[in-house]
Write a protein that holds these residues in place. Structure first.
Motif, mmCIF file in Angstrom:
data_model
loop_
_atom_site.group_PDB
_atom_site.id
_atom_site.type_symbol
_atom_site.label_atom_id
_atom_site.label_comp_id
_atom_site.label_asym_id
_atom_site.label_seq_id
_atom_site.Cartn_x
_atom_site.Cartn_y
_atom_site.Cartn_z
ATOM 1 N N ASN A 139 0.834 -1.211 0.000
ATOM 2 C CA ASN A 139 0.000 0.000 0.000
ATOM 3 C C ASN A 139 0.864 1.255 0.000
ATOM 4 O OD1 ASN A 139 -2.634 -1.065 -0.120
ATOM 5 N ND2 ASN A 139 -2.653 -1.496 2.075
ATOM 6 N N LYS A 140 1.951 1.237 0.771
ATOM 7 C CA LYS A 140 2.862 2.384 0.789
ATOM 8 C C LYS A 140 3.575 2.529 -0.557
ATOM 9 C CE LYS A 140 3.727 2.312 5.773
ATOM 10 N NZ LYS A 140 4.736 2.082 6.847
ATOM 11 N N ALA A 141 3.956 1.399 -1.146
ATOM 12 C CA ALA A 141 4.607 1.434 -2.456
ATOM 13 C C ALA A 141 3.648 1.999 -3.503
ATOM 14 C CB ALA A 141 5.051 0.033 -2.856
ATOM 15 N N GLY A 142 2.398 1.568 -3.442
ATOM 16 C CA GLY A 142 1.403 2.059 -4.391
ATOM 17 C C GLY A 142 1.188 3.557 -4.268
ATOM 18 N N GLU A 143 1.191 4.054 -3.040
ATOM 19 C CA GLU A 143 1.021 5.500 -2.818
ATOM 20 C C GLU A 143 2.210 6.275 -3.385
ATOM 21 O OE1 GLU A 143 0.546 6.010 1.354
ATOM 22 O OE2 GLU A 143 -1.390 4.968 1.436
ATOM 23 N N ALA A 144 3.416 5.767 -3.158
ATOM 24 C CA ALA A 144 4.619 6.451 -3.659
ATOM 25 C C ALA A 144 4.629 6.500 -5.178
ATOM 26 C CB ALA A 144 5.869 5.747 -3.143
ATOM 27 N N LEU A 145 4.256 5.406 -5.822
ATOM 28 C CA LEU A 145 4.244 5.368 -7.287
ATOM 29 C C LEU A 145 3.130 6.233 -7.869
ATOM 30 C CD1 LEU A 145 4.983 1.611 -8.069
ATOM 31 C CD2 LEU A 145 6.455 3.559 -8.557
ATOM 32 N N ALA A 146 1.982 6.257 -7.206
ATOM 33 C CA ALA A 146 0.860 7.051 -7.711
ATOM 34 C C ALA A 146 1.238 8.525 -7.827
ATOM 35 C CB ALA A 146 -0.352 6.874 -6.804
ATOM 36 N N LYS A 147 2.109 8.982 -6.942
ATOM 37 C CA LYS A 147 2.531 10.387 -6.966
ATOM 38 C C LYS A 147 3.325 10.736 -8.228
ATOM 39 C CE LYS A 147 2.687 10.773 -1.927
ATOM 40 N NZ LYS A 147 3.564 10.895 -0.722
ATOM 41 N N VAL A 148 3.921 9.717 -8.868
ATOM 42 C CA VAL A 148 4.678 9.976 -10.098
ATOM 43 C C VAL A 148 3.986 9.364 -11.318
ATOM 44 C CG1 VAL A 148 6.887 10.216 -8.900
ATOM 45 C CG2 VAL A 148 6.169 7.953 -9.719
ATOM 46 N N GLY A 149 2.730 8.974 -11.147
ATOM 47 C CA GLY A 149 1.930 8.505 -12.280
ATOM 48 C C GLY A 149 2.225 7.092 -12.738
ATOM 49 N N ILE A 150 2.699 6.233 -11.819
ATOM 50 C CA ILE A 150 3.028 4.840 -12.150
ATOM 51 C C ILE A 150 2.210 3.922 -11.256
ATOM 52 C CG2 ILE A 150 4.889 3.119 -12.242
ATOM 53 C CD1 ILE A 150 6.859 5.432 -12.649
ATOM 54 N N LYS A 151 1.859 2.747 -11.755
ATOM 55 C CA LYS A 151 1.085 1.777 -10.984
ATOM 56 C C LYS A 151 1.994 0.721 -10.367
ATOM 57 C CE LYS A 151 -3.182 2.046 -13.718
ATOM 58 N NZ LYS A 151 -4.147 1.247 -14.523
ATOM 59 N N PHE A 152 1.693 0.373 -9.118
ATOM 60 C CA PHE A 152 2.410 -0.710 -8.442
ATOM 61 C C PHE A 152 1.695 -2.026 -8.707
ATOM 62 C CE2 PHE A 152 2.918 -3.651 -4.902
ATOM 63 C CZ PHE A 152 4.294 -3.722 -4.812
ATOM 64 N N PHE A 153 2.490 -3.112 -8.784
ATOM 65 C CA PHE A 153 1.891 -4.439 -8.912
ATOM 66 C C PHE A 153 2.699 -5.462 -8.121
ATOM 67 C CE2 PHE A 153 5.101 -4.452 -12.233
ATOM 68 C CZ PHE A 153 5.622 -5.744 -12.192
ATOM 69 N N TYR A 154 2.018 -6.533 -7.734
ATOM 70 C CA TYR A 154 2.698 -7.656 -7.095
ATOM 71 C C TYR A 154 2.511 -8.903 -7.933
ATOM 72 C CZ TYR A 154 4.082 -11.265 -3.762
ATOM 73 O OH TYR A 154 4.708 -12.341 -3.168
ATOM 74 N N HIS A 155 3.612 -9.620 -8.117
ATOM 75 C CA HIS A 155 3.658 -10.870 -8.876
ATOM 76 C C HIS A 155 3.603 -12.019 -7.869
ATOM 77 C CE1 HIS A 155 6.105 -14.254 -10.283
ATOM 78 N NE2 HIS A 155 6.044 -13.842 -11.528
ATOM 79 N N LEU A 156 2.455 -12.684 -7.786
ATOM 80 C CA LEU A 156 2.331 -13.827 -6.881
ATOM 81 C C LEU A 156 3.311 -14.925 -7.279
ATOM 82 C CD1 LEU A 156 -1.561 -14.007 -6.696
ATOM 83 C CD2 LEU A 156 -0.044 -13.207 -4.894
ATOM 84 N N HIS A 157 3.863 -15.603 -6.269
ATOM 85 C CA HIS A 157 4.901 -16.587 -6.559
ATOM 86 C C HIS A 157 4.595 -17.974 -6.016
ATOM 87 C CE1 HIS A 157 8.996 -15.844 -8.340
ATOM 88 N NE2 HIS A 157 9.007 -17.154 -8.178
ATOM 89 N N GLY A 158 3.384 -18.187 -5.547
ATOM 90 C CA GLY A 158 2.975 -19.525 -5.144
ATOM 91 C C GLY A 158 2.923 -19.770 -3.654
ATOM 92 N N PHE A 159 3.883 -19.210 -2.897
ATOM 93 C CA PHE A 159 3.909 -19.454 -1.458
ATOM 94 C C PHE A 159 2.786 -18.713 -0.731
ATOM 95 C CE2 PHE A 159 6.974 -16.043 -2.409
ATOM 96 C CZ PHE A 159 6.443 -14.998 -1.668
ATOM 97 N N GLU A 160 2.142 -17.771 -1.427
ATOM 98 C CA GLU A 160 1.041 -17.006 -0.822
ATOM 99 C C GLU A 160 -0.251 -17.812 -0.724
ATOM 100 O OE1 GLU A 160 3.597 -14.490 -3.582
ATOM 101 O OE2 GLU A 160 2.405 -16.327 -3.749
ATOM 102 N N PHE A 161 -0.271 -19.015 -1.284
ATOM 103 C CA PHE A 161 -1.504 -19.807 -1.277
ATOM 104 C C PHE A 161 -1.630 -20.697 -0.043
ATOM 105 C CE2 PHE A 161 -0.969 -18.821 -5.847
ATOM 106 C CZ PHE A 161 -2.165 -18.141 -6.042
#
Length: 286
Positions: A139-161
């Motif tokens: 959420n903090k990363a997304g806020e920082a990127l939004a200020k410069v007009g870029i979108k944050f994303f997370y790439h799930l890697h399997g262990f999150e299941f």
């Protein structure tokens, strides 16, 4: 007799009408490439020769995983001179946690549309407190990127299941606890199927959150249900030759709003397999 002929022509018209033909759809997106696929080539042949290879594949969009000892500006110039565009890039989780604003400025310098994370640092097996901490970092990363007009994303890697509650997993928790405006997700199809999940159901469940996709196929015969987030890189095979139901996955991805697709092939023969994967994508129909 006239009535019978008229019926015959009507039936033929239905069979060959544009409306009937339009029922068959093809994958029309232009696939990009996650440059990590050619990490060995970057080290052995250098940036220029490796990017020449990328261009030879007929690819224009790329996703970065570092700039191989070049400055952001120099790497961007190498891409531009070959008609390649960096759409997105992965940055380490530790940097998103400690200095999201600095990463945002780097992403801006590279001209990215998306900047994200491919692996959330954690102590295995992941548990709920760690998942909540990861969501807060994103959420903090997304806020920082939004200020410069870029979108944050997370790439799930399997262990999150890892199981969570009510039949859901910690991946569900991370998705639900992150701001849908500032935090998007990248589905790596292999890292959904290998842990034993259904990519079609996951795409549909969180429609609107998936904006990027890694196209990666899993070798036939490899067992699924593993939550380690790790498998032999040689289990990455040419698209269409593995376990994935690509017509179902790609048609659903299109419906739920996936915008960019990147082939990722971590195998030792990726340079051979990538052109074949590009060719396969040109033939997928549903």
């Amino acid at each position: 007799m006239f009535f019978r002929i008229a019926l015959t022509f009507t039936a033929l018209a239905l069979v060959f009408s544009p409306q009937t033909q339009a029922q068959e759809k093809k994958f029309t997106a232009s696939p990009g490439l996650q440059l990590y696929s050619l990490r060995s080539s970057f080290k052995l042949k250098g940036v220029s020769r490796t990017l020449d290879t990328v261009k030879s594949f007929g690819i224009t969009n790329v996703e970065l995983a570092g700039t191989y000892d070049l400055s952001a500006e120099a790497f961007k110039q190498e891409l531009s001179s070959r008609g390649l565009k960096a759409v997105s890039a992965h940055f380490p989780y530790a940097r998103w946690k400690k200095e999201p604003e600095a990463v945002a400025q780097e992403a801006k310098g590279l001209g990215l549309e998306y900047a994200g994370c491919a692996w959330a640092d954690h102590k295995a097996p992941m548990d709920e407190p760690q998942a909540r901490e990861i969501a807060a970092t994103f959420n903090k990363a997304g806020e920082a990127l939004a200020k410069v007009g870029i979108k944050f994303f997370y790439h799930l890697h399997g262990f999150e299941f890892q199981p969570w509650k009510d039949g859901e997993t910690l991946a569900d928790l991370i998705i639900k606890e992150t701001d849908p405006t500032n935090v998007k997700f990248q589905m790596d199809v292999l890292w959904v199927v290998f842990p034993g999940q259904d990519p079609v159901k996951l795409l549909e469940k969180y429609a609107g959150r998936w904006e990027l996709m890694h196209l990666k196929d899993l070798k036939k015969g490899v067992a699924t249900g593993d939550l380690s987030g790790k498998t032999d890189v040689e289990n990455d095979v040419t698209l269409g030759t593995g376990q994935m139901n690509w017509p179902a996955i790609l048609s659903t991805a299109e419906k739920v709003g996936v915008k960019y697709y990147f082939i990722e092939d971590e195998s030792s023969i990726s340079e051979k397999q990538i052109p074949a994967s590009v060719q396969f994508l040109g033939s997928v129909k549903w």
